[in-house]
Write a protein that holds these residues in place. Structure first.
Motif, PDB file in Angstrom:
ATOM      1  N   TYR A  47      -5.775   2.190  -3.572  1.00  0.00           N
ATOM      2  CA  TYR A  47      -4.608   1.364  -3.881  1.00  0.00           C
ATOM      3  C   TYR A  47      -4.733   0.756  -5.274  1.00  0.00           C
ATOM      4  CZ  TYR A  47      -1.135  -2.330  -3.810  1.00  0.00           C
ATOM      5  OH  TYR A  47      -0.069  -3.135  -4.144  1.00  0.00           O
ATOM      6  N   HIS A  56      -1.960   2.395  -7.517  1.00  0.00           N
ATOM      7  CA  HIS A  56      -1.020   1.564  -6.773  1.00  0.00           C
ATOM      8  C   HIS A  56       0.420   2.048  -6.900  1.00  0.00           C
ATOM      9  CE1 HIS A  56      -1.057  -0.272 -10.807  1.00  0.00           C
ATOM     10  NE2 HIS A  56       0.204  -0.578 -10.569  1.00  0.00           N
ATOM     11  N   ALA A  87       0.899   4.316  -3.924  1.00  0.00           N
ATOM     12  CA  ALA A  87       0.390   3.816  -2.641  1.00  0.00           C
ATOM     13  C   ALA A  87       1.225   4.330  -1.474  1.00  0.00           C
ATOM     14  CB  ALA A  87       0.362   2.290  -2.653  1.00  0.00           C
ATOM     15  N   LEU A 101      -3.417  -0.055   2.277  1.00  0.00           N
ATOM     16  CA  LEU A 101      -2.266   0.443   1.533  1.00  0.00           C
ATOM     17  C   LEU A 101      -0.991  -0.264   1.956  1.00  0.00           C
ATOM     18  CD1 LEU A 101      -3.073   4.263   1.743  1.00  0.00           C
ATOM     19  CD2 LEU A 101      -3.332   2.815  -0.277  1.00  0.00           C
TER      20      LEU A 101
END
Length: 421
Positions: free
Chosen positions: A287, A291, A294, A338
């Motif tokens: 993550y 990100h 994600a 996540l």
């Protein structure tokens, strides 16, 4: 401006604005403290399951009713999760942690004196109410204190559930056999009190020189219309439906459908637990590193979860079960950091507590439904493949909901306000 954009604007923090440099070391101390508090609260939660037969026989409870105490705990837990989340946003995470953990310590200690079934039910409901309030406060603390390492923080914190299952089953029965189940609960109560006191003394709501704005009822109402938060809540409910359905029935599926010994089945599930433990910080690191992707990683993880469930059903060798179980455990729990990252990104730190409470309540619905439905299917057909197919429907639906989550803009947004000197 759309409702979820307006909610995100209430307090979304970009990594550039988060004061990690000045408080870098202390935030990991805070993580250790709240991890310890979360772990001991989970041990309190799982303790009854580990000694239910022993304690129930001592109390004269009907064997068929022993599971009712676990259900009672989760009823209280589910009710208090959204309340605790709103409290964390309105009154502060540290205050909410104290309100949650100290009563949990007292109730756990007090359970050792229970004499009747209905008193045991009532105390477990209250223990669930106390424990549920902690969740939103914890998520808010991690969201405020961590930015670029937020996923890793969520992943490390989430290992508390895996560690607590091991501790509850390794220590509580041994203490109960050696000194009595009453003593086991008294020791748990004292341990919870000590860890809670240390946690509350260490934890601060925000890094030095910054403050967390309090929320209003209107802002919380706006959060409940946040499209991304709702979709992650529904997606996570489907994912947890699959995870808890498998966990609840895996041993029975192996021993009844494939006639493995309970010892071998237990060993297979230990590998499943090992995969689950390792996956949480690993997916948390993913993550942080990716990100922007994600959502996609979570969806891919759920697709692998479904495929591994099907492979588990088709497997016919003991070695195959061990091999699949390790990766199945990773897929069955890896999405956790996540999804926490996704809904806290959507809510922003100001509303992270309320978002956590709301989402965790929806997730609990999947946890309740799956073991009952999977058990009904298995009891009527004794089919491993059909039962796993019913379980796999959860992550499939969860993945479809997550596909609809919109990527939030990555431009800089307001951070925590500085406290004027």
């Amino acid at each position: 401006m759309k409702s979820n954009d307006r909610v995100a604007a209430l307090g979304h923090i970009s990594p550039a604005t988060m004061p990690d440099v000045a408080n870098d070391g202390f935030r990991w101390v805070i993580l250790l403290a709240i991890w310890s508090a979360f772990t001991v609260s989970c041990v309190d939660r799982f303790a009854w399951s580990s000694i239910a037969a022993l304690a129930g026989r001592s109390l004269g409870f009907d064997l068929a009713l022993l599971g009712s105490l676990t259900t009672a705990f989760y009823v209280g837990y589910t009710v208090s999760c959204p309340i605790g989340g709103v409290m964390a946003d309105k009154f502060g995470s540290r205050t909410t942690l104290g309100i949650s953990m100290f009563p949990l310590a007292a109730l756990t200690f007090g359970f050792s004196f229970v004499q009747t079934f209905w008193a045991a039910i009532a105390l477990h409901v209250l223990m669930g109410v106390a424990a549920g309030s902690e969740y939103g406060a914890t998520i808010k603390i991690l969201t405020v204190w961590f930015a670029k390492d937020k996923g890793r923080a969520f992943g490390i914190w989430a290992t508390g559930t895996s560690v607590s299952v091991v501790l509850a089953n390794a220590l509580v029965p041994r203490i109960a056999i050696a000194y009595g189940w009453h003593t086991a609960y008294q020791i748990l109560g004292v341990a919870t009190l000590v860890i809670s006191a240390v946690c509350v003394l260490i934890v601060r709501d925000a890094p030095t020189g910054h403050s967390v704005p309090r929320t209003s009822g209107a802002q919380v109402a706006l959060l409940l219309r946040n499209r991304n938060v709702i979709l992650v809540a529904l997606g996570g409910a489907g994912a947890l439906y699959g995870t808890l359905g498998f966990v609840a029935w895996a041993s029975a599926l192996l021993t009844v459908a494939h006639e493995l010994s309970p010892m071998v089945a237990g060993s297979v599930l230990m590998w499943f637990g090992g995969g689950a433990f390792l996956s949480k910080p690993l997916f948390g690191w993913l993550y942080d590193a990716l990100h922007r992707y994600a959502k996609a990683i979570a969806v891919v993880d759920l697709v692998f979860f479904i495929a591994l469930l099907m492979a588990f059903g088709e497997c016919s060798s003991t070695f195959g079960y061990f091999l699949i179980a390790l990766f199945l455990g990773a897929a069955a729990y890896g999405y956790t950091p996540l999804l926490i990252g996704l809904y806290t990104q959507a809510s922003g730190p100001r509303l992270a507590g309320a978002a956590a409470g709301f989402v965790n309540t929806i997730w609990s619905v999947g946890s309740f439904v799956s073991p009952i439905l999977a058990g009904y299917v298995f009891a009527h057909g004794r089919s491993l493949e059909l039962t796993l197919g019913v379980i796999a429907a959860g992550p499939l639906i969860g993945a479809l909901f997550l596909c609809c989550v919109r990527q939030l803009p990555t431009r800089a947004s307001p951070g925590l306000p500085h406290v004027s000197s």
